[in-house]
Write an enzyme that holds these catalytic residues in place. Structure first.
Site, PDB file in Angstrom:
ATOM      1  N   GLU A  35      68.053  89.009 109.824  1.00 59.16           N
ATOM      2  CA  GLU A  35      68.451  88.435 111.102  1.00 59.16           C
ATOM      3  C   GLU A  35      67.579  87.201 111.296  1.00 59.16           C
ATOM      4  OE1 GLU A  35      68.664  91.676 114.284  1.00 59.16           O
ATOM      5  OE2 GLU A  35      67.718  92.687 112.591  1.00 59.16           O
ATOM      6  N   ARG A 261      60.293 101.685 104.169  1.00 54.71           N
ATOM      7  CA  ARG A 261      59.820 100.330 104.396  1.00 54.71           C
ATOM      8  C   ARG A 261      58.364 100.216 103.975  1.00 54.71           C
ATOM      9  NH1 ARG A 261      61.424  98.223 109.272  1.00 54.71           N
ATOM     10  NH2 ARG A 261      59.559  96.973 109.528  1.00 54.71           N
ATOM     11  N   LYS A 271      58.508  91.580 113.014  1.00 52.20           N
ATOM     12  CA  LYS A 271      58.694  90.186 113.411  1.00 52.20           C
ATOM     13  C   LYS A 271      58.363  89.975 114.882  1.00 52.20           C
ATOM     14  CE  LYS A 271      62.801  89.989 111.514  1.00 52.20           C
ATOM     15  NZ  LYS A 271      64.183  89.598 111.227  1.00 52.20           N
TER      16      LYS A 271
HETATM   17  P1  ATP Z   1      61.338  93.503 111.714  1.00 49.56           P
HETATM   18  O1  ATP Z   1      61.180  94.949 112.085  1.00 49.56           O
HETATM   19  O2  ATP Z   1      60.126  92.868 111.171  1.00 49.56           O
HETATM   20  O3  ATP Z   1      61.996  92.672 112.778  1.00 49.56           O
HETATM   21  P2  ATP Z   1      63.904  93.782 110.558  1.00 49.56           P
HETATM   22  O4  ATP Z   1      64.227  94.973 109.745  1.00 49.56           O
HETATM   23  O5  ATP Z   1      64.481  93.742 111.914  1.00 49.56           O
HETATM   24  O6  ATP Z   1      62.350  93.558 110.501  1.00 49.56           O
HETATM   25  P3  ATP Z   1      65.677  92.024 109.214  1.00 49.56           P
HETATM   26  O7  ATP Z   1      65.730  90.558 109.291  1.00 49.56           O
HETATM   27  O8  ATP Z   1      66.784  92.817 109.778  1.00 49.56           O
HETATM   28  O9  ATP Z   1      64.298  92.444 109.863  1.00 49.56           O
HETATM   29  O10 ATP Z   1      65.381  92.487 107.726  1.00 49.56           O
HETATM   30  C1  ATP Z   1      66.120  92.087 106.612  1.00 49.56           C
HETATM   31  C2  ATP Z   1      65.983  93.130 105.549  1.00 49.56           C
HETATM   32  O11 ATP Z   1      64.612  93.374 105.241  1.00 49.56           O
HETATM   33  C3  ATP Z   1      66.552  94.454 106.016  1.00 49.56           C
HETATM   34  O12 ATP Z   1      67.391  94.943 104.983  1.00 49.56           O
HETATM   35  C4  ATP Z   1      65.355  95.328 106.236  1.00 49.56           C
HETATM   36  O13 ATP Z   1      65.660  96.652 105.959  1.00 49.56           O
HETATM   37  C5  ATP Z   1      64.333  94.743 105.258  1.00 49.56           C
HETATM   38  N1  ATP Z   1      62.973  94.978 105.741  1.00 49.56           N
HETATM   39  C6  ATP Z   1      62.454  94.623 106.924  1.00 49.56           C
HETATM   40  N2  ATP Z   1      61.185  95.053 107.057  1.00 49.56           N
HETATM   41  C7  ATP Z   1      60.886  95.702 105.907  1.00 49.56           C
HETATM   42  C8  ATP Z   1      59.721  96.387 105.416  1.00 49.56           C
HETATM   43  N3  ATP Z   1      58.610  96.468 106.137  1.00 49.56           N
HETATM   44  N4  ATP Z   1      59.788  96.937 104.179  1.00 49.56           N
HETATM   45  C9  ATP Z   1      60.907  96.828 103.440  1.00 49.56           C
HETATM   46  N5  ATP Z   1      62.015  96.206 103.837  1.00 49.56           N
HETATM   47  C10 ATP Z   1      62.027  95.652 105.061  1.00 49.56           C
HETATM   48 MG    MG Z   2      66.791  94.392 111.395  1.00 45.08          MG
END
Ligand code: ATP
Ligand code: MG
Length: 564
Positions: A35, A261, A271
């Site tokens: 995102e 994760r 984020k």
């Molecule tokens: P955040 O919690 O930091 O906002 P998010 O999951 O909302 O992270 P996205 O932009 O949706 O952020 O993430 C893109 C991809 O990265 C998704 O497929 C998510 O599952 C993966 N991802 C995000 N954080 C992690 C993590 N700590 N370890 C592994 N994969 C991750």
């Molecule tokens: Mg997400």
């Protein structure tokens, strides 16, 4: 020395390997679906390496797709940064960059399809009421009074929502599934919300936006993704994604596989929380070298290879709740730089040394290897003159017993040069030592002194030729392993007040030419990288990437001894 670390398990890779072997899968298609609401961090690197790595390994495709369903939190600047980060990590996405918003028309048509099938309805309950009607983990939800609207009315209302006839929050489109489902995600989830917001890709075209859940899985299906890899928190959403696949005429059925994760000690991987550090001015932007963002790590001096190596080391499992030791990340970059970074001498806290038996204007130049084990790194020229700088830490007026560096009457070797003796320490009015008078034993260049042992070797630079530079010493941003462990407490309370120290240092002249982002080992000090923003022709700025001591290798060795 490189400490090779065997690859950790990766259950998804093994599984796909089997699928290919048995012919169940022909071409692997994965995607990385961020995102665009912040910069990527080390957790995303895990996902990137997994998705792009699998496509590379099995000769498939990996797409880069922005799941851009929330225009109020998204920005073009994040899109640009994310693209740059993925490329910098060394990955190439198949085809053009994609956007969930590319499929807004298709998603809208599918929403209409669900309505026609009696599987979606426009709801007038307020957001609070919807929450209340939804029930809890222990109590079933209640149906909304608007749940049984006719197909015609629903289609009409959805069209008018789209046309901007209603205010935000006045109406939503919901799937009509099961208000009593034990899985709350199936209790008539929201498919569309009204948002009078302009969108970075679609501009003013839409007044309604699909929910992440309605967009994500179908976007995978549109793109022909075979393996939708995501983190474990989406496990409970899988039945919903499958419901969409079952109830819509989608062109393909991606399979979702969840993995744990990455969580790492001393590090935030959210984020939202990282954005707070930026917005509050606690760090110098998203790419502050203390940030666990990919751009911050880049600026700090990490190489793409070291981050990919780290992601290989941590593996991919379904075991939740583990905390990776940041020492492992430091190990990955340290062993890369150990092998690849040229050496240089740099004095962080200069103390002047006058060599009283060297003539004024005397000059020798040593040709010294750029790297002790890498001839391809060439030679560097290190000038020696009457006045030098050494590090304040390498002198003690009253040294303890095993201090093998400089002290009154004591000898030390200057790296690549002579043995010198300290004859006198000169102090200022406050009693602080400001200069040392030393003498050179000229019979010690490239050989041991006669009749005595000199144990210590220190680094130094010629005061005449040294280049002044700013050196930024970075440390962990947080003092505790899990700064956000207590959900209610403020993680800002755990900030490390010493996460950045700045030194006005003196470097050997070969460093004057350092290009932004070039990396060095400053001998006896650590690994450093020329700052990609501040290092210019007229100003040298180096960031400490990591120190020399490898605590991870030590932990590994200890574990090995325990097991062995
Ligand atoms: P955040 O919690 O930091 O906002 P998010 O999951 O909302 O992270 P996205 O932009 O949706 O952020 O993430 C893109 C991809 O990265 C998704 O497929 C998510 O599952 C993966 N991802 C995000 N954080 C992690 C993590 N700590 N370890 C592994 N994969 C991750
Ligand atoms: Mg997400």
């Amino acid at each position: 020395m490189t400490t090779e670390t065997a690859s950790a398990p990766n259950f998804i890779r093994n599984q796909i390997y089997d699928e290919i072997e048995t012919g169940r899968v022909d071409k692997v298609v994965t995607r990385f679906p961020p995102e665009p609401n912040g910069f990527l961090h080390i957790g995303h690197a895990k996902s990137i390496c997994l998705n792009f790595g699998l496509a590379d390994m099995f000769g498939g495709d990996c797409h880069l797709r922005f799941d851009d369903t929330n225009p109020t939190k998204e920005e073009q600047a994040y899109i640009d940064a994310i693209k740059e980060d993925v490329s910098w990590l060394g990955f190439e996405w198949a085809g053009e960059v994609r956007y969930a918003s590319d499929y807004f028309d298709q998603l809208y048509a599918w929403a209409q399809h669900l309505i026609r099938e009696g599987k979606a309805y426009v709801d007038d309950l307020s957001p609070d009421e919807i929450r209340e009607y939804r029930g809890t983990l222990t109590e079933p939800g209640r149906p909304s009074p608007y749940r049984d609207r006719s197909v015609e009315e629903n289609l009409d209302l959805l069209a008018r929502m789209r046309a901007g006839e209603f205010g935000e929050g006045e109406k939503v489109l919901r799937a009509r599934i099961d208000m009593a489902s034990p899985n709350i995600n199936l209790r008539d989830p929201i498919l569309y919300r009204i948002r009078h917001a302009s969108h970075h890709q679609t501009g003013e075209a839409w007044k309604i936006y699909p929910s992440y859940d309605f967009a994500h899985g179908q976007s995978d299906a549109v793109e022909g993704v075979t393996h939708s890899l995501c983190t474990l928190e989406f496990e409970d959403h899988r039945p919903l994604y499958e419901w969409f696949l079952d109830n819509l005429p989608v062109p393909c059925r991606p399979r979702q596989i969840e993995f744990a994760r990455l969580n790492m000690n001393y590090t935030l991987t959210s984020k939202r929380k990282l954005k707070l550090l930026v917005d509050e001015g606690i760090v110098d932007g998203w790419d502050d070298p203390r940030m666990p963002t990919i751009s911050g790590m880049r600026r700090r001096g990490y190489t793409p290879a070291s981050i990919r190596k780290f992601c290989e080391m941590i593996g991919v499992t379904r075991a939740d709740g583990g905390l990776v030791d940041i020492a492992m990340l430091y190990h990955a970059i340290r062993s890369d730089l150990e092998d690849n970074a040229p050496r240089a001498m740099c004095v962080l806290n200069p103390l002047k040394v006058v060599l009283t038996n060297v003539a004024e204007g005397h000059e020798e130049v040593y040709e010294v290897p750029g790297h002790p084990a890498r001839e391809d790194k060439g030679l560097r020229r290190v000038p020696f003159t009457r006045e030098l700088y050494i590090d304040q830490e390498d002198f003690m007026e009253e040294p303890p017993k095993k201090f093998f560096r400089l002290a009154p009457g004591q000898e030390v070797r200057l790296r690549n040069s002579y043995v010198i003796r300290c004859d006198e320490a000169i102090k200022d009015d406050t009693g602080e030592v400001v200069e040392l008078r030393c003498s050179v034993d000229f019979d010690t260049l490239g050989k041991n002194p006669e009749g005595r042992k000199v144990k210590g070797v220190i680094h130094w630079v010629s005061a005449t030729h040294a280049v002044p530079m700013e050196v930024r010493l970075y440390d962990n941003l947080f003092l505790v392993e899990q700064p956000d462990k207590d959900k209610d407490a403020d993680f800002l309370e755990h900030l490390n007040p010493e996460s950045l120290k700045v030194c006005q240092a003196m470097g050997e002249p070969s460093l004057a030419e350092a290009a932004p982002e070039s990396r060095f080992q400053f001998e006896r000090v650590g690994y450093f990288c020329a700052d990609r923003h501040s290092c210019r022709d007229d100003k040298l700025v180096f960031n400490r990437t990591v120190g020399l001591k490898d605590s991870w290798a030590r932990i590994q060795k200890k574990d090995g001894q325990k097991k062995g």
